[in-house]
Design a protein around this motif. Structure first.
Motif, PDB file in Angstrom:
ATOM      1  N   ALA A 766       0.856  -1.191   0.000  1.00  0.00           N
ATOM      2  CA  ALA A 766       0.000   0.000   0.000  1.00  0.00           C
ATOM      3  C   ALA A 766       0.890   1.239   0.000  1.00  0.00           C
ATOM      4  CB  ALA A 766      -0.925  -0.022   1.195  1.00  0.00           C
ATOM      5  N   PRO A 767       1.465   1.583  -1.143  1.00  0.00           N
ATOM      6  CA  PRO A 767       2.402   2.729  -1.167  1.00  0.00           C
ATOM      7  C   PRO A 767       1.718   4.074  -0.969  1.00  0.00           C
ATOM      8  CG  PRO A 767       2.043   1.890  -3.387  1.00  0.00           C
ATOM      9  CD  PRO A 767       1.341   0.949  -2.464  1.00  0.00           C
ATOM     10  N   ASP A 768       0.451   4.173  -1.194  1.00  0.00           N
ATOM     11  CA  ASP A 768      -0.260   5.449  -1.081  1.00  0.00           C
ATOM     12  C   ASP A 768      -1.042   5.561   0.216  1.00  0.00           C
ATOM     13  OD1 ASP A 768       0.681   6.100  -3.584  1.00  0.00           O
ATOM     14  OD2 ASP A 768      -1.092   5.290  -4.614  1.00  0.00           O
ATOM     15  N   GLU A 769      -0.742   4.727   1.190  1.00  0.00           N
ATOM     16  CA  GLU A 769      -1.444   4.766   2.465  1.00  0.00           C
ATOM     17  C   GLU A 769      -0.670   5.666   3.428  1.00  0.00           C
ATOM     18  OE1 GLU A 769      -4.384   4.498   4.871  1.00  0.00           O
ATOM     19  OE2 GLU A 769      -4.464   3.296   3.032  1.00  0.00           O
ATOM     20  N   ALA A 770      -1.297   6.756   3.871  1.00  0.00           N
ATOM     21  CA  ALA A 770      -0.615   7.735   4.725  1.00  0.00           C
ATOM     22  C   ALA A 770      -0.244   7.148   6.081  1.00  0.00           C
ATOM     23  CB  ALA A 770      -1.507   8.966   4.904  1.00  0.00           C
ATOM     24  N   MET A 771      -1.093   6.273   6.618  1.00  0.00           N
ATOM     25  CA  MET A 771      -0.817   5.711   7.935  1.00  0.00           C
ATOM     26  C   MET A 771       0.431   4.843   7.930  1.00  0.00           C
ATOM     27  SD  MET A 771      -2.761   6.760  10.310  1.00  0.00           S
ATOM     28  CE  MET A 771      -2.337   5.515  11.512  1.00  0.00           C
ATOM     29  N   VAL A 772       0.713   4.175   6.832  1.00  0.00           N
ATOM     30  CA  VAL A 772       1.913   3.339   6.744  1.00  0.00           C
ATOM     31  C   VAL A 772       3.159   4.211   6.836  1.00  0.00           C
ATOM     32  CG1 VAL A 772       3.195   1.743   5.275  1.00  0.00           C
ATOM     33  CG2 VAL A 772       0.692   1.585   5.416  1.00  0.00           C
ATOM     34  N   HIS A 773       3.181   5.324   6.088  1.00  0.00           N
ATOM     35  CA  HIS A 773       4.352   6.206   6.117  1.00  0.00           C
ATOM     36  C   HIS A 773       4.460   6.915   7.464  1.00  0.00           C
ATOM     37  CE1 HIS A 773       5.457   5.745   1.885  1.00  0.00           C
ATOM     38  NE2 HIS A 773       4.135   5.741   1.621  1.00  0.00           N
ATOM     39  N   PHE A 774       3.334   7.239   8.055  1.00  0.00           N
ATOM     40  CA  PHE A 774       3.390   7.865   9.371  1.00  0.00           C
ATOM     41  C   PHE A 774       3.983   6.912  10.411  1.00  0.00           C
ATOM     42  CE2 PHE A 774       1.338   8.849  13.483  1.00  0.00           C
ATOM     43  CZ  PHE A 774       1.827  10.135  13.662  1.00  0.00           C
ATOM     44  N   LEU A 775       3.573   5.612  10.362  1.00  0.00           N
ATOM     45  CA  LEU A 775       4.122   4.637  11.299  1.00  0.00           C
ATOM     46  C   LEU A 775       5.595   4.365  11.019  1.00  0.00           C
ATOM     47  CD1 LEU A 775       3.136   2.995  13.691  1.00  0.00           C
ATOM     48  CD2 LEU A 775       2.625   1.113  12.138  1.00  0.00           C
ATOM     49  N   LEU A 776       5.988   4.401   9.761  1.00  0.00           N
ATOM     50  CA  LEU A 776       7.397   4.243   9.417  1.00  0.00           C
ATOM     51  C   LEU A 776       8.231   5.406   9.969  1.00  0.00           C
ATOM     52  CD1 LEU A 776       7.463   2.867   5.750  1.00  0.00           C
ATOM     53  CD2 LEU A 776       8.650   1.888   7.715  1.00  0.00           C
ATOM     54  N   GLY A 777       7.679   6.610   9.883  1.00  0.00           N
ATOM     55  CA  GLY A 777       8.397   7.769  10.441  1.00  0.00           C
ATOM     56  C   GLY A 777       8.604   7.622  11.936  1.00  0.00           C
ATOM     57  N   ARG A 778       7.590   7.154  12.630  1.00  0.00           N
ATOM     58  CA  ARG A 778       7.732   6.985  14.076  1.00  0.00           C
ATOM     59  C   ARG A 778       8.712   5.853  14.403  1.00  0.00           C
ATOM     60  NH1 ARG A 778       1.890   7.308  16.896  1.00  0.00           N
ATOM     61  NH2 ARG A 778       3.267   7.487  18.722  1.00  0.00           N
ATOM     62  N   LEU A 779       8.719   4.787  13.566  1.00  0.00           N
ATOM     63  CA  LEU A 779       9.651   3.700  13.792  1.00  0.00           C
ATOM     64  C   LEU A 779      11.095   4.157  13.561  1.00  0.00           C
ATOM     65  CD1 LEU A 779      10.202   0.736  14.412  1.00  0.00           C
ATOM     66  CD2 LEU A 779       9.765   0.225  12.007  1.00  0.00           C
ATOM     67  N   ILE A 807       0.773  15.173  12.157  1.00  0.00           N
ATOM     68  CA  ILE A 807       2.073  14.879  11.543  1.00  0.00           C
ATOM     69  C   ILE A 807       3.103  15.948  11.907  1.00  0.00           C
ATOM     70  CG2 ILE A 807       3.262  14.577   9.341  1.00  0.00           C
ATOM     71  CD1 ILE A 807       0.629  13.449   8.227  1.00  0.00           C
ATOM     72  N   LYS A 808       2.690  17.224  11.933  1.00  0.00           N
ATOM     73  CA  LYS A 808       3.620  18.287  12.301  1.00  0.00           C
ATOM     74  C   LYS A 808       4.082  18.139  13.749  1.00  0.00           C
ATOM     75  CE  LYS A 808       1.925  21.755   9.019  1.00  0.00           C
ATOM     76  NZ  LYS A 808       1.212  23.060   8.864  1.00  0.00           N
ATOM     77  N   GLU A 809       3.170  17.728  14.606  1.00  0.00           N
ATOM     78  CA  GLU A 809       3.557  17.487  15.996  1.00  0.00           C
ATOM     79  C   GLU A 809       4.581  16.356  16.094  1.00  0.00           C
ATOM     80  OE1 GLU A 809       0.046  16.732  18.170  1.00  0.00           O
ATOM     81  OE2 GLU A 809      -0.691  18.830  18.109  1.00  0.00           O
ATOM     82  N   ALA A 810       4.429  15.336  15.266  1.00  0.00           N
ATOM     83  CA  ALA A 810       5.382  14.229  15.276  1.00  0.00           C
ATOM     84  C   ALA A 810       6.750  14.691  14.772  1.00  0.00           C
ATOM     85  CB  ALA A 810       4.855  13.090  14.417  1.00  0.00           C
ATOM     86  N   ILE A 811       6.767  15.587  13.765  1.00  0.00           N
ATOM     87  CA  ILE A 811       8.042  16.084  13.256  1.00  0.00           C
ATOM     88  C   ILE A 811       8.737  16.946  14.310  1.00  0.00           C
ATOM     89  CG2 ILE A 811       9.111  17.575  11.505  1.00  0.00           C
ATOM     90  CD1 ILE A 811       6.917  16.664   9.564  1.00  0.00           C
ATOM     91  N   GLU A 812       7.951  17.766  14.987  1.00  0.00           N
ATOM     92  CA  GLU A 812       8.536  18.628  16.020  1.00  0.00           C
ATOM     93  C   GLU A 812       9.038  17.831  17.222  1.00  0.00           C
ATOM     94  OE1 GLU A 812       5.431  21.280  16.959  1.00  0.00           O
ATOM     95  OE2 GLU A 812       5.575  22.440  15.078  1.00  0.00           O
ATOM     96  N   SER A 813       8.504  16.628  17.420  1.00  0.00           N
ATOM     97  CA  SER A 813       8.908  15.823  18.568  1.00  0.00           C
ATOM     98  C   SER A 813      10.161  15.000  18.311  1.00  0.00           C
ATOM     99  CB  SER A 813       7.783  14.894  18.974  1.00  0.00           C
ATOM    100  OG  SER A 813       7.546  13.932  17.962  1.00  0.00           O
ATOM    101  N   LEU A 814      10.806  15.219  17.169  1.00  0.00           N
ATOM    102  CA  LEU A 814      12.004  14.451  16.865  1.00  0.00           C
ATOM    103  C   LEU A 814      13.140  14.761  17.836  1.00  0.00           C
ATOM    104  CD1 LEU A 814      12.118  14.616  12.948  1.00  0.00           C
ATOM    105  CD2 LEU A 814      11.647  12.624  14.367  1.00  0.00           C
ATOM    106  N   GLU A 815      13.157  15.984  18.440  1.00  0.00           N
ATOM    107  CA  GLU A 815      14.221  16.381  19.356  1.00  0.00           C
ATOM    108  C   GLU A 815      13.903  16.023  20.797  1.00  0.00           C
ATOM    109  OE1 GLU A 815      16.990  17.461  18.244  1.00  0.00           O
ATOM    110  OE2 GLU A 815      16.300  17.579  16.161  1.00  0.00           O
TER     111      GLU A 815
END
Length: 827
Positions: A766-779, A807-815
């Motif tokens: 499922a390359p176009d599934e946003a939840m998959v990429h979001f979970l990959l980012g968190r992993l 998603i923006k909150e997840a990006i900001e939480s990288l630090e």
């Protein structure tokens, strides 16, 4: 009260069975009511009225008419019709009582192999009654007895497909190879058929055509000919129009010939030329060869059993027709036969009823007329003629075969062959009875007149009949009848093998072993695979595996092969609903409604169409209409509950789901719906119970297993939830939902590497599934690969702009710290 005339009741029964066999049910009911009014005390009359009502779909009337004799169990037909009406009216106990009381009438009765194109058994046998008892006990909620009776039905007749499918639908574990095999009852029937085949062959040879090899007859008997006898005024039998060509003819036979009362009874429904081919007993057959010989060796009367008196020697002619019907058949003397070895050809004329009536009346009017010759000439009186003195045989022969003299009337055609023509070359235009080889006489009977004879379809050369033993075409199949029992056994074994494959596939699908069912159905012959039933079963197997694209292909083929088929169309509409094919679903719904608007499947398809268009109120109306048409249609109740859930009407949803569970206890979709409602209400324990109950019914459904894991995950039992997610992934490796939940559970249990492997597979699926990429980012954030995490967060943001805030909150939480990240990920 006037006595009952059995001939009238016999004719009425023949009329009723005639109309039932030809599906003219309104006519059958009309005549059945006439029979009941004429013979109201007969249980057979009540049975025929009830049967007509049942065939017309009026189960309530069939119940009432069959109840007096059926409920007491005194008449098997009434009891069986009464039980069928009870099954339709859900009066299961009454039907069970009626069949149990009539056990003495059907117990041990087996009609296997006795239903052909030419014969029927009017009443049900033990296998059919056992199957009906199984259905009644199943409706009465006595599963144990229902299974027992279904097993009994299959033991007696393995082709009782309805009993087999009911066992599978009830969830019974069946051994298919032990069902579809040669049973002792079938072997006994084949053995009996092989022993009866010579008798059946002789009866067929005696009753199909007038030509018969005399050597194959019993001693002292003659076959029946359709050639009219000059000494018999009875109309000839026409086998081309059936033994009972008209019902009036049968009535005349019964009235005029008491010795023919053993003809096939009307209750057997055997009206037609094939009614004597497969006799069911001594009372249902007629031995057409058991007719005494006539005085002449070559001619047999068509109807009369007793031979008539010898004709009076005083010859009288039919005035105006030029025919001598009272003339005795000429017999050649030894001197004559030695001088003229040629045979006089036999000929016969198929007279119509009108011509015979004319002949009879003319003979009575011309009783006082003077004698005429065969050519129509008036014979002058002889002084030596006495009342008892016959005409000289040589004179009669000479008058019959001599050429026309100058005194012949010009209005009367010349009778007999030309002087220069040999008699043995004369070819008769119609068929006649062959000569017994043991007879010394070579001269037959010749009937001639000034009317054109009716030609029969068979033409036999007289010379060939004298030189060799001629076998008519109708007797040729008798040679193959000797090998028919082995061929029948071979055919039965072939059919049993086919049904074993079909039954194995159906049994596997009933256990939701979809992959095994697909393999079994795929091994069938192509012609069997292309039937709508098999394609529907294969589509159903793909649907249960959530392979909606493959299922759609099979149901498309079903629609092309059988456009008017509505079975399983609710499944097809659900497949289109899952695939979001709004246009195709709307077209299917309207097509089904236009063709079969009284079928619940059509209303389910229309309701699914409204549901996909998010008009839940219209969908609810359609689903309610489906349940009104069929209160036992469990899937319509389940779809109705789904619409209530979409409207957040959870109480109504629970009621609909429970109606579905009541209609079909193995309808796992209803248990799944109840579990969903309790999950939304926060009752995770009740939700877990209902999901588990659904999974016990369908253990191969990955969605149900995922639901159990989700409930356990919400209860905080993450290792147990991971075990269910892993099991679901093994069952459905192509399911993106199960793999996503498994990856999330692996991340929660501290297995990031295993979770990464699952997510990489999921990304390709499922390359176009946003939840998959979001979970990959968190992993990747957990693995401290910030660049990869930012990349996948960005992809998720582009795919789903509505979730930009999260998603923006997840990006900001990288630090942020690792602990805080773990908490946010779990949340």
């Amino acid at each position: 009260m006037a006595p009952i005339n059995p001939c009238i009741t016999n004719q009425l029964r023949q009329l009723i069975y005639y109309h039932i066999d030809n599906n003219l049910l309104s006519n059958a009911l009309f005549f059945a009511e006439r029979l009941a009014a004429y013979d109201h005390r007969s249980t057979e009359s009540a049975y025929l009225v009830a049967l007509s009502h049942l065939r017309l779909g009026d189960e309530a009337s069939a119940y009432e008419y069959a109840k007096p004799a059926g409920l007491r169990g005194t008449h098997l037909g009434c009891a069986y019709v009464f039980a069928q009406a009870c099954l339709a009216l859900e009066k299961y106990k009454d039907g069970i009582v009626a069949l149990e009381k009539s056990r003495g009438l059907w117990g041990g009765k087996n009609s296997f192999g006795k239903h052909t194109q030419s014969s029927r058994q009017p009443y049900a046998d033990a296998s059919a009654v056992s199957c009906l008892l199984g259905k009644l006990y199943h409706g009465y909620d006595d599963k144990k007895k229902a299974i027992s009776y279904f097993e009994d039905a299959l033991k007696l007749n393995p082709f009782m497909w309805d009993a087999f499918t009911n066992l599978c639908d009830m969830g019974t574990s069946v051994r298919v190879p032990n069902i579809f095999k040669m049973s002792p009852e079938m072997e006994a029937v084949l053995k009996a058929n092989s022993q009866e085949s010579p008798d059946t062959t002789s009866q067929m040879k005696d009753s199909t055509l007038s030509m018969l090899d005399p050597a194959q007859n019993r001693a002292g008997t003659r076959p029946i000919s359709e050639t009219p006898d000059p000494f018999n005024n009875a109309p000839p039998r026409s086998f081309t129009s059936g033994f009972f060509g008209t019902l009036g003819l049968s009535q005349k036979l019964n009235e005029s010939n008491p010795s023919l009362t053993n003809l096939p009874a009307a209750g057997g429904g055997g009206i037609g030329p094939e009614a004597m081919e497969t006799p069911t007993g001594p009372s249902a057959s007629i031995d057409v060869t058991a007719i005494p010989n006539r005085r002449e060796p070559g001619v047999v009367a068509a109807w009369q059993i007793e031979p008539p008196q010898a004709p009076i020697r005083r010859n009288r002619t039919l005035q105006g027709l030029g025919m001598d019907f009272s003339m005795d058949a000429p017999k050649m003397s030894r001197a004559t036969s030695s001088k003229r070895p040629q045979k006089v050809p036999e000929s016969s004329v198929d007279e119509s009823a009108a011509a015979q009536a004319l002949r009879t009346s003319a003979m009575s009017l011309a009783a006082g007329e003077r004698k005429r010759t065969v050519s129509g000439q008036v014979v002058p009186r002889q002084t030596s003629e006495e009342p008892g003195a016959p005409q000289r045989r040589s004179v009669r022969l000479f008058n019959q075969i001599r050429p026309a003299s100058s005194k012949s009337s010009s209005n009367v055609p010349t009778i007999g062959p030309a002087p220069g023509r040999e008699l043995k070359k004369a070819k008769p235009p119609v068929s006649r009875i062959m000569r017994q080889p043991t007879s010394n006489s070579t001269v037959g009977r010749q009937v001639s007149g000034n009317r054109k004879p009716v030609e029969d379809f068979m033409d036999v050369d007289q010379k060939e009949s004298s030189s060799r033993s001629w076998i008519p075409p109708a007797i040729q199949p008798s040679k193959s009848l000797d090998s028919e029992p082995p061929k029948q056994e071979e055919a039965l074994r072939w059919l049993l093998d086919l049904f074993k494959k079909l039954g194995s596939g159906y049994a596997a699908l009933s256990k939701f072993q979809c992959q095994e069912a697909l393999l079994i159905f795929g091994a069938l012959h192509r012609t069997q695979q292309d039937t709508p039933w098999v394609m529907s079963q294969m589509g159903r197997a793909h649907y249960e595996q959530a392979a909606y694209d493959e299922a759609e292909k099979y149901y498309k083929r079903v629609r092309q092969a059988a456009p008017t088929r509505f079975q399983d169309m609710e499944i097809y509409s659900t497949i289109l609903w899952h695939l979001k094919r709004e246009t195709d679903l709307a077209f299917l719904a309207h097509e089904l409604i236009d063709s079969t608007w009284q079928s619940p499947e059509a209303w389910c398809a229309l309701g699914n169409s409204w549901s996909l268009a998010r008009d839940h109120e219209q969908a609810l109306r359609c689903f309610k209409r489906a349940t009104q048409l069929n209160p036992k249609f469990a899937y319509a109740f389940t779809l109705q509950g789904h619409e209530h859930v979409a409207n957040e009407e959870y109480d109504k949803a629970l009621i609909s789901y429970r109606h579905g569970m009541s209609a079909d206890k193995r309808h796992y979709n209803a248990y799944y719906g109840v579990g969903r409602v309790y999950e939304k209400l926060g009752s995770y324990e009740k939700a877990f119970q209902h999901f588990q109950a659904a999974s016990r019914i369908n253990p191969t459904n990955a969605v149900l297993i995922c639901c159990i894991g989700t409930v356990l995950e919400k209860q905080g039992q993450k290792p147990q939830a991971l075990a269910y997610f892993t099991q679901a992934t093994e069952i459905a490796p192509a399911s993106a939902l199960t793999r996503f939940k498994k990856a999330r559970a692996l991340m929660a249990t501290g297995s990031p590497e295993a979770a990464l492997q699952e997510l990489m597979i999921l990304k390709d699926m499922a390359p176009d599934e946003a939840m998959v990429h979001f979970l990959l980012g968190r992993l990747y954030k957990q693995l401290k690969q910030k660049g990869a995490a930012v990349r996948h967060f960005t992809i998720a943001l582009n795919l789903d702009p509505k979730a930009s805030q999260q998603i923006k909150e997840a990006i900001e939480s990288l630090e942020e710290e690792e602990d805080g990240y773990e908490t946010s990920m779990i949340a």
